[in-house]
Design a protein around this motif. Structure first.
Motif, PDB file in Angstrom:
ATOM      1  N   MET A   1       0.745  -1.041   0.128  1.00  0.00           N
ATOM      2  CA  MET A   1       0.050   0.125   0.081  1.00  0.00           C
ATOM      3  C   MET A   1       0.818   1.149  -0.096  1.00  0.00           C
ATOM      4  O   MET A   1       1.965   1.209   0.328  1.00  0.00           O
ATOM      5  N   SER A   2       0.246   2.305  -0.407  1.00  0.00           N
ATOM      6  CA  SER A   2       1.134   3.609  -0.202  1.00  0.00           C
ATOM      7  C   SER A   2       0.305   4.471   0.686  1.00  0.00           C
ATOM      8  O   SER A   2      -0.927   4.435   0.943  1.00  0.00           O
ATOM      9  N   ILE A   3       1.132   5.625   0.879  1.00  0.00           N
ATOM     10  CA  ILE A   3       0.592   6.900   1.612  1.00  0.00           C
ATOM     11  C   ILE A   3       0.945   8.021   0.610  1.00  0.00           C
ATOM     12  O   ILE A   3       2.003   8.121   0.022  1.00  0.00           O
ATOM     13  N   VAL A   4      -0.205   8.837   0.160  1.00  0.00           N
ATOM     14  CA  VAL A   4      -0.159  10.014  -0.709  1.00  0.00           C
ATOM     15  C   VAL A   4      -0.004  11.303   0.259  1.00  0.00           C
ATOM     16  O   VAL A   4      -0.496  11.235   1.129  1.00  0.00           O
ATOM     17  N   VAL A   5       1.227  11.834   0.027  1.00  0.00           N
ATOM     18  CA  VAL A   5       1.308  13.087   0.665  1.00  0.00           C
ATOM     19  C   VAL A   5       1.309  14.488  -0.249  1.00  0.00           C
ATOM     20  O   VAL A   5       2.293  14.438  -1.187  1.00  0.00           O
ATOM     21  N   GLY A   6       0.511  15.318  -0.104  1.00  0.00           N
ATOM     22  CA  GLY A   6       0.401  16.538  -0.720  1.00  0.00           C
ATOM     23  C   GLY A   6       1.522  17.434   0.034  1.00  0.00           C
ATOM     24  O   GLY A   6       1.644  18.029   1.018  1.00  0.00           O
ATOM     25  N   TYR A   7       2.515  17.606  -1.112  1.00  0.00           N
ATOM     26  CA  TYR A   7       4.010  18.562  -0.867  1.00  0.00           C
ATOM     27  C   TYR A   7       3.990  19.644  -1.314  1.00  0.00           C
ATOM     28  O   TYR A   7       3.786  19.941  -2.283  1.00  0.00           O
ATOM     29  N   THR A   8       4.219  20.898  -0.573  1.00  0.00           N
ATOM     30  CA  THR A   8       4.515  22.435  -0.816  1.00  0.00           C
ATOM     31  C   THR A   8       5.606  22.707  -0.199  1.00  0.00           C
ATOM     32  O   THR A   8       5.914  22.041   0.710  1.00  0.00           O
ATOM     33  N   PRO A   9       6.422  23.410  -0.938  1.00  0.00           N
ATOM     34  CA  PRO A   9       7.671  23.804  -0.347  1.00  0.00           C
ATOM     35  C   PRO A   9       7.530  24.887   0.585  1.00  0.00           C
ATOM     36  O   PRO A   9       8.085  25.991   0.837  1.00  0.00           O
ATOM     37  N   THR A  10       6.398  24.687   1.679  1.00  0.00           N
ATOM     38  CA  THR A  10       6.289  25.521   2.989  1.00  0.00           C
ATOM     39  C   THR A  10       6.487  24.691   4.197  1.00  0.00           C
ATOM     40  O   THR A  10       6.637  23.466   4.149  1.00  0.00           O
ATOM     41  N   PRO A  11       6.450  25.237   5.268  1.00  0.00           N
ATOM     42  CA  PRO A  11       6.590  24.648   6.733  1.00  0.00           C
ATOM     43  C   PRO A  11       5.413  23.667   6.686  1.00  0.00           C
ATOM     44  O   PRO A  11       5.766  22.622   7.274  1.00  0.00           O
ATOM     45  N   GLU A  12       4.174  24.185   6.231  1.00  0.00           N
ATOM     46  CA  GLU A  12       3.113  22.959   6.433  1.00  0.00           C
ATOM     47  C   GLU A  12       3.272  21.780   5.399  1.00  0.00           C
ATOM     48  O   GLU A  12       3.252  20.677   5.946  1.00  0.00           O
ATOM     49  N   GLY A  13       4.076  21.895   4.195  1.00  0.00           N
ATOM     50  CA  GLY A  13       4.504  20.869   3.401  1.00  0.00           C
ATOM     51  C   GLY A  13       5.356  20.174   3.895  1.00  0.00           C
ATOM     52  O   GLY A  13       5.444  18.732   3.951  1.00  0.00           O
ATOM     53  N   GLU A  14       6.212  20.879   4.593  1.00  0.00           N
ATOM     54  CA  GLU A  14       7.473  19.969   5.329  1.00  0.00           C
ATOM     55  C   GLU A  14       7.098  19.029   6.383  1.00  0.00           C
ATOM     56  O   GLU A  14       7.322  18.173   6.613  1.00  0.00           O
ATOM     57  N   ALA A  15       6.000  19.548   7.191  1.00  0.00           N
ATOM     58  CA  ALA A  15       5.485  18.904   8.204  1.00  0.00           C
ATOM     59  C   ALA A  15       4.568  17.780   8.023  1.00  0.00           C
ATOM     60  O   ALA A  15       4.855  16.555   8.478  1.00  0.00           O
ATOM     61  N   ALA A  16       3.983  17.812   6.989  1.00  0.00           N
ATOM     62  CA  ALA A  16       3.259  16.971   6.115  1.00  0.00           C
ATOM     63  C   ALA A  16       4.270  15.762   5.559  1.00  0.00           C
ATOM     64  O   ALA A  16       3.960  14.488   5.696  1.00  0.00           O
ATOM     65  N   LEU A  17       5.409  15.972   4.961  1.00  0.00           N
ATOM     66  CA  LEU A  17       6.147  15.074   4.543  1.00  0.00           C
ATOM     67  C   LEU A  17       7.010  14.526   5.792  1.00  0.00           C
ATOM     68  O   LEU A  17       7.044  13.117   5.442  1.00  0.00           O
ATOM     69  N   ARG A  18       7.253  15.095   6.810  1.00  0.00           N
ATOM     70  CA  ARG A  18       7.872  14.442   8.131  1.00  0.00           C
ATOM     71  C   ARG A  18       6.958  13.356   8.659  1.00  0.00           C
ATOM     72  O   ARG A  18       7.137  12.067   8.791  1.00  0.00           O
ATOM     73  N   HIS A  19       5.634  13.893   8.758  1.00  0.00           N
ATOM     74  CA  HIS A  19       4.643  12.806   9.153  1.00  0.00           C
ATOM     75  C   HIS A  19       4.536  11.778   8.234  1.00  0.00           C
ATOM     76  O   HIS A  19       4.312  10.698   8.858  1.00  0.00           O
ATOM     77  N   ALA A  20       4.277  11.984   6.735  1.00  0.00           N
ATOM     78  CA  ALA A  20       4.167  10.816   6.092  1.00  0.00           C
ATOM     79  C   ALA A  20       5.319   9.719   6.122  1.00  0.00           C
ATOM     80  O   ALA A  20       5.164   8.632   6.082  1.00  0.00           O
ATOM     81  N   VAL A  21       6.413  10.307   6.249  1.00  0.00           N
ATOM     82  CA  VAL A  21       7.800   9.311   6.257  1.00  0.00           C
ATOM     83  C   VAL A  21       7.765   8.371   7.653  1.00  0.00           C
ATOM     84  O   VAL A  21       7.814   7.491   7.461  1.00  0.00           O
ATOM     85  N   THR A  22       7.297   9.315   8.656  1.00  0.00           N
ATOM     86  CA  THR A  22       7.003   8.547   9.930  1.00  0.00           C
ATOM     87  C   THR A  22       5.978   7.314   9.979  1.00  0.00           C
ATOM     88  O   THR A  22       6.189   6.180  10.208  1.00  0.00           O
ATOM     89  N   GLU A  23       4.958   7.731   9.322  1.00  0.00           N
ATOM     90  CA  GLU A  23       3.840   6.846   9.259  1.00  0.00           C
ATOM     91  C   GLU A  23       4.106   5.748   7.988  1.00  0.00           C
ATOM     92  O   GLU A  23       3.887   4.671   8.396  1.00  0.00           O
ATOM     93  N   ALA A  24       5.122   6.167   7.228  1.00  0.00           N
ATOM     94  CA  ALA A  24       5.521   4.894   6.090  1.00  0.00           C
ATOM     95  C   ALA A  24       6.414   3.939   6.733  1.00  0.00           C
ATOM     96  O   ALA A  24       6.340   2.929   6.433  1.00  0.00           O
ATOM     97  N   THR A  25       7.092   4.413   7.483  1.00  0.00           N
ATOM     98  CA  THR A  25       8.284   3.645   8.238  1.00  0.00           C
ATOM     99  C   THR A  25       7.486   2.683   9.342  1.00  0.00           C
ATOM    100  O   THR A  25       7.923   1.433   9.364  1.00  0.00           O
ATOM    101  N   VAL A  26       6.544   3.280   9.899  1.00  0.00           N
ATOM    102  CA  VAL A  26       5.791   2.526  10.804  1.00  0.00           C
ATOM    103  C   VAL A  26       4.827   1.065  10.215  1.00  0.00           C
ATOM    104  O   VAL A  26       5.051   0.170  10.694  1.00  0.00           O
ATOM    105  N   HIS A  27       4.142   1.766   9.198  1.00  0.00           N
ATOM    106  CA  HIS A  27       3.233   0.883   8.515  1.00  0.00           C
ATOM    107  C   HIS A  27       3.992   0.071   7.458  1.00  0.00           C
ATOM    108  O   HIS A  27       3.278  -0.810   6.853  1.00  0.00           O
ATOM    109  N   GLY A  28       5.114   0.127   7.139  1.00  0.00           N
ATOM    110  CA  GLY A  28       5.808  -0.306   6.051  1.00  0.00           C
ATOM    111  C   GLY A  28       5.012   0.041   4.460  1.00  0.00           C
ATOM    112  O   GLY A  28       5.002  -0.956   3.705  1.00  0.00           O
ATOM    113  N   HIS A  29       4.668   1.220   4.475  1.00  0.00           N
ATOM    114  CA  HIS A  29       4.027   1.569   2.971  1.00  0.00           C
ATOM    115  C   HIS A  29       5.114   2.567   2.190  1.00  0.00           C
ATOM    116  O   HIS A  29       6.059   2.896   2.754  1.00  0.00           O
ATOM    117  N   ASP A  30       4.882   2.605   0.958  1.00  0.00           N
ATOM    118  CA  ASP A  30       5.642   3.358   0.140  1.00  0.00           C
ATOM    119  C   ASP A  30       5.057   4.911   0.263  1.00  0.00           C
ATOM    120  O   ASP A  30       3.880   4.958   0.598  1.00  0.00           O
TER     121      ASP A  30
END
Length: 131
Positions: A1-30
């Motif tokens: 399975m995958s996790i889709v992350v909406g990325y923008t080069p903003t603090p909000e986009g960076e926070a979303a990316l960090r959280h998505a990486v953590t979730e992908a690591t925990v759940h074994g998703h792409d």
């Protein structure tokens, strides 16, 4: 399975990316990182430059999470593109960054985040940037 992350080069986009990486690591998703501009001439300010995308790829490479980066310019708004990618990939969930807006600001300007939250068929995780 995958996790889709909406990325923008903003603090909000960076926070979303960090959280998505953590979730992908925990759940074994792409991860599928989606960056969108409705127009190419000129691109929207939320459209990442090559340098910003290189930094995203470096972060993802360091995390060890399998990923794809999609930078889309097809005339659709960001919410529609992110939802389409989530449906196409059968995403477990979507991660988006939220910025603070007043209720009047949301009413007058609309909100991609709100559209994703209300329209997506899969769960949506909304992340705030640290202040």
């Amino acid at each position: 399975m995958s996790i889709v992350v909406g990325y923008t080069p903003t603090p909000e986009g960076e926070a979303a990316l960090r959280h998505a990486v953590t979730e992908a690591t925990v759940h074994g998703h792409d991860l599928v990182v989606v960056n969108v501009s409705a127009t190419s001439d000129p691109p929207e300010k939320t459209f990442a430059t090559e340098g910003e995308l290189a930094a995203v790829r470096a972060t993802l490479d360091a995390s060890g999470v399998p990923y794809a980066v999609r930078q889309l310019v097809r005339g659709k708004d960001a919410a529609e593109e992110i939802i389409d990618v989530a449906e196409e990939t059968g995403a477990a969930f979507i991660v988006i960054g939220l910025r603070h807006r007043s209720p009047v600001g949301k009413l007058l300007l609309g909100s991609n985040s709100q559209q994703i939250l209300l329209t997506a068929a899969c769960p949506v995780v909304a992340v705030k940037a640290p202040r």
